[in-house]
Design a protein around this motif. Structure first.
Motif, PDB file in Angstrom:
ATOM      1  N   ALA A   1      40.395  40.396  34.733  1.00 29.62           N
ATOM      2  CA  ALA A   1      40.187  40.862  33.361  1.00 29.62           C
ATOM      3  C   ALA A   1      39.873  39.695  32.427  1.00 29.62           C
ATOM      4  O   ALA A   1      39.006  39.803  31.544  1.00 29.62           O
ATOM      5  N   GLN A   2      40.559  38.575  32.627  1.00 31.16           N
ATOM      6  CA  GLN A   2      40.304  37.406  31.777  1.00 31.16           C
ATOM      7  C   GLN A   2      38.898  36.844  32.016  1.00 31.16           C
ATOM      8  O   GLN A   2      38.196  36.476  31.071  1.00 31.16           O
ATOM      9  N   ILE A   3      38.495  36.796  33.275  1.00 32.47           N
ATOM     10  CA  ILE A   3      37.156  36.290  33.603  1.00 32.47           C
ATOM     11  C   ILE A   3      36.090  37.227  33.035  1.00 32.47           C
ATOM     12  O   ILE A   3      35.070  36.765  32.512  1.00 32.47           O
ATOM     13  N   LYS A   4      36.323  38.538  33.110  1.00 31.96           N
ATOM     14  CA  LYS A   4      35.375  39.507  32.532  1.00 31.96           C
ATOM     15  C   LYS A   4      35.122  39.194  31.059  1.00 31.96           C
ATOM     16  O   LYS A   4      33.976  39.216  30.597  1.00 31.96           O
ATOM     17  N   HIS A   5      36.177  38.904  30.317  1.00 31.51           N
ATOM     18  CA  HIS A   5      36.027  38.640  28.887  1.00 31.51           C
ATOM     19  C   HIS A   5      35.438  37.257  28.610  1.00 31.51           C
ATOM     20  O   HIS A   5      34.843  37.046  27.550  1.00 31.51           O
ATOM     21  N   LEU A   6      35.576  36.333  29.520  1.00 32.80           N
ATOM     22  CA  LEU A   6      34.932  35.026  29.365  1.00 32.80           C
ATOM     23  C   LEU A   6      33.434  35.102  29.663  1.00 32.80           C
ATOM     24  O   LEU A   6      32.617  34.543  28.936  1.00 32.80           O
ATOM     25  N   VAL A   7      33.089  35.800  30.742  1.00 34.73           N
ATOM     26  CA  VAL A   7      31.691  35.876  31.178  1.00 34.73           C
ATOM     27  C   VAL A   7      30.903  36.882  30.336  1.00 34.73           C
ATOM     28  O   VAL A   7      29.731  36.660  30.025  1.00 34.73           O
ATOM     29  N   GLU A   8      31.528  37.997  30.000  1.00 35.47           N
ATOM     30  CA  GLU A   8      30.919  39.068  29.198  1.00 35.47           C
ATOM     31  C   GLU A   8      29.597  39.572  29.774  1.00 35.47           C
ATOM     32  O   GLU A   8      28.635  39.792  29.045  1.00 35.47           O
ATOM     33  N   ARG A   9      29.554  39.787  31.058  1.00 34.80           N
ATOM     34  CA  ARG A   9      28.353  40.330  31.684  1.00 34.80           C
ATOM     35  C   ARG A   9      28.379  41.848  31.550  1.00 34.80           C
ATOM     36  O   ARG A   9      29.337  42.495  31.970  1.00 34.80           O
ATOM     37  N   ALA A  10      27.326  42.406  31.007  1.00 33.41           N
ATOM     38  CA  ALA A  10      27.254  43.860  30.832  1.00 33.41           C
ATOM     39  C   ALA A  10      27.125  44.551  32.184  1.00 33.41           C
ATOM     40  O   ALA A  10      26.526  44.015  33.119  1.00 33.41           O
TER      41      ALA A  10
ATOM     42  N   SER B   1      31.401  43.526  33.543  1.00 38.60           N
ATOM     43  CA  SER B   1      31.065  43.731  34.948  1.00 38.60           C
ATOM     44  C   SER B   1      31.567  42.649  35.908  1.00 38.60           C
ATOM     45  O   SER B   1      31.973  42.963  37.021  1.00 38.60           O
ATOM     46  N   PHE B   2      31.505  41.381  35.511  1.00 40.66           N
ATOM     47  CA  PHE B   2      31.842  40.295  36.438  1.00 40.66           C
ATOM     48  C   PHE B   2      33.234  39.748  36.176  1.00 40.66           C
ATOM     49  O   PHE B   2      33.539  39.358  35.055  1.00 40.66           O
ATOM     50  N   PRO B   3      34.059  39.684  37.231  1.00 35.42           N
ATOM     51  CA  PRO B   3      33.889  40.114  38.617  1.00 35.42           C
ATOM     52  C   PRO B   3      34.341  41.560  38.796  1.00 35.42           C
ATOM     53  O   PRO B   3      35.010  42.118  37.936  1.00 35.42           O
ATOM     54  N   SER B   4      34.019  42.137  39.931  1.00 32.36           N
ATOM     55  CA  SER B   4      34.547  43.449  40.281  1.00 32.36           C
ATOM     56  C   SER B   4      36.017  43.289  40.673  1.00 32.36           C
ATOM     57  O   SER B   4      36.329  42.577  41.620  1.00 32.36           O
ATOM     58  N   ASN B   5      36.901  43.934  39.922  1.00 33.81           N
ATOM     59  CA  ASN B   5      38.324  43.837  40.266  1.00 33.81           C
ATOM     60  C   ASN B   5      38.650  44.584  41.556  1.00 33.81           C
ATOM     61  O   ASN B   5      39.581  44.211  42.263  1.00 33.81           O
ATOM     62  N   HIS B   6      37.898  45.653  41.866  1.00 34.17           N
ATOM     63  CA  HIS B   6      38.096  46.323  43.153  1.00 34.17           C
ATOM     64  C   HIS B   6      37.837  45.331  44.289  1.00 34.17           C
ATOM     65  O   HIS B   6      38.604  45.234  45.241  1.00 34.17           O
ATOM     66  N   ALA B   7      36.728  44.605  44.188  1.00 34.42           N
ATOM     67  CA  ALA B   7      36.382  43.619  45.214  1.00 34.42           C
ATOM     68  C   ALA B   7      37.403  42.485  45.240  1.00 34.42           C
ATOM     69  O   ALA B   7      37.832  42.046  46.316  1.00 34.42           O
ATOM     70  N   LEU B   8      37.815  42.019  44.076  1.00 38.51           N
ATOM     71  CA  LEU B   8      38.773  40.931  43.985  1.00 38.51           C
ATOM     72  C   LEU B   8      40.094  41.317  44.652  1.00 38.51           C
ATOM     73  O   LEU B   8      40.629  40.572  45.479  1.00 38.51           O
ATOM     74  N   ASN B   9      40.618  42.473  44.315  1.00 39.22           N
ATOM     75  CA  ASN B   9      41.925  42.871  44.845  1.00 39.22           C
ATOM     76  C   ASN B   9      41.896  43.208  46.332  1.00 39.22           C
ATOM     77  O   ASN B   9      42.837  42.876  47.057  1.00 39.22           O
TER      78      ASN B   9
ATOM     79  N   TYR C   1      26.958  44.981  39.788  1.00 39.00           N
ATOM     80  CA  TYR C   1      25.883  44.295  40.512  1.00 39.00           C
ATOM     81  C   TYR C   1      26.474  43.714  41.796  1.00 39.00           C
ATOM     82  O   TYR C   1      27.686  43.540  41.919  1.00 39.00           O
ATOM     83  N   VAL C   2      25.613  43.352  42.722  1.00 36.17           N
ATOM     84  CA  VAL C   2      26.052  42.748  43.983  1.00 36.17           C
ATOM     85  C   VAL C   2      26.792  41.439  43.726  1.00 36.17           C
ATOM     86  O   VAL C   2      27.824  41.163  44.348  1.00 36.17           O
ATOM     87  N   THR C   3      26.321  40.630  42.779  1.00 42.47           N
ATOM     88  CA  THR C   3      26.987  39.354  42.508  1.00 42.47           C
ATOM     89  C   THR C   3      28.370  39.552  41.882  1.00 42.47           C
ATOM     90  O   THR C   3      29.228  38.674  42.026  1.00 42.47           O
ATOM     91  N   ASP C   4      28.605  40.679  41.220  1.00 40.73           N
ATOM     92  CA  ASP C   4      29.951  40.979  40.714  1.00 40.73           C
ATOM     93  C   ASP C   4      30.911  41.147  41.880  1.00 40.73           C
ATOM     94  O   ASP C   4      32.056  40.694  41.840  1.00 40.73           O
ATOM     95  N   VAL C   5      30.427  41.816  42.914  1.00 40.62           N
ATOM     96  CA  VAL C   5      31.240  42.051  44.109  1.00 40.62           C
ATOM     97  C   VAL C   5      31.441  40.740  44.876  1.00 40.62           C
ATOM     98  O   VAL C   5      32.574  40.416  45.273  1.00 40.62           O
ATOM     99  N   LEU C   6      30.380  39.977  45.051  1.00 41.34           N
ATOM    100  CA  LEU C   6      30.499  38.690  45.759  1.00 41.34           C
ATOM    101  C   LEU C   6      31.466  37.757  45.032  1.00 41.34           C
ATOM    102  O   LEU C   6      32.292  37.090  45.671  1.00 41.34           O
ATOM    103  N   GLY C   7      31.389  37.712  43.716  1.00 41.17           N
ATOM    104  CA  GLY C   7      32.303  36.884  42.937  1.00 41.17           C
ATOM    105  C   GLY C   7      33.741  37.361  43.072  1.00 41.17           C
ATOM    106  O   GLY C   7      34.667  36.555  43.205  1.00 41.17           O
ATOM    107  N   GLY C   8      33.929  38.679  43.047  1.00 40.46           N
ATOM    108  CA  GLY C   8      35.273  39.234  43.239  1.00 40.46           C
ATOM    109  C   GLY C   8      35.835  38.886  44.600  1.00 40.46           C
ATOM    110  O   GLY C   8      37.012  38.531  44.728  1.00 40.46           O
ATOM    111  N   TRP C   9      34.992  38.954  45.629  1.00 43.97           N
ATOM    112  CA  TRP C   9      35.445  38.595  46.976  1.00 43.97           C
ATOM    113  C   TRP C   9      35.863  37.133  47.039  1.00 43.97           C
ATOM    114  O   TRP C   9      36.886  36.809  47.643  1.00 43.97           O
TER     115      TRP C   9
END
Length: 191
Positions: free
Chosen positions: A72-81, A101-109, A146-154
């Motif tokens: 959640a903190q990274i989402k607010h820093l990056v602010e990717r729509a 959007s970035f990162p996907s928390n589903h992917a991260l967790n 986006y795919v990169t949101d998922v890759l970043g979360g992973w």
């Protein structure tokens, strides 16, 4: 158009071709979908290694909570729509989402949980990592990331989960519950 958008459109463009597949991809985004398998895994862990589960379970829970907070903190820093706010023609199976959007928390967790378990129990990888991939794919499929949101979360989740498990293995109370088996002695061949 960059590769991230092109890949997003290719995956999200699959929506509507199979009602069953659409249903499955939508369900993978809900915690209730993984609740029963998760409870069964925790029950098995507690049955096989009571002390280890009593120590490791709360550490895993705290790791996932930390992952949610960090994401959640990274989402607010990056602010990717999210793609649904930037692109036209997005098939939204799960709504657009209320935050960035970035990162996907589903992917991260999911990656945090899989990495945590794999460090402690290497044999779990054949179940946990394919599930991580399918859930990550679902986040793009339903139009939420986006795919990169998922890759970043992973990447973030994998580092967080593995780091927590490695620290746990260094803790003497957990080590007593999870002893490291010494490697068998090397055999020498005499002629």
């Amino acid at each position: 158009m960059n590769w991230d958008i092109a890949l997003f459109q290719a995956i999200n463009g699959l929506v509507g071709r199979s009602e069953w597949w659409d249903w499955l991809m939508f369900q993978l985004g809900h915690p209730k979908f993984l609740l029963m398998p998760g409870l069964l895994a925790i029950g098995y862990w507690a049955w096989v290694q009571k002390v280890e589960a009593a120590i490791g379970g709360p550490v895993l829970y705290a790791t996932l909570g930390t992952g949610d907070f960090l994401g959640a903190q990274i989402k607010h820093l990056v602010e990717r729509a999210r793609p649904c706010r930037e692109l036209s023609g997005v098939h939204e199976l799960a709504g657009c989402g209320g935050t960035f959007s970035f990162p996907s928390n589903h992917a991260l967790n999911t990656a945090a949980a899989a990495a945590f378990l794999q460090v402690l129990y290497p044999a779990t990888g054949w179940i946990s990592w394919p599930l991580v991939v399918v859930i990550g794919f679902s986040r793009v499929y339903v139009g939420g990331h986006y795919v990169t949101d998922v890759l970043g979360g992973w990447a973030i989740g994998g580092l967080l989960g593995a780091g927590a498990a490695l620290l746990l293995l260094r803790w003497p109370k957990f080590r007593a519950a999870h002893p490291v088996k010494p490697a068998p002695p090397a055999q020498t061949v005499t002629a």
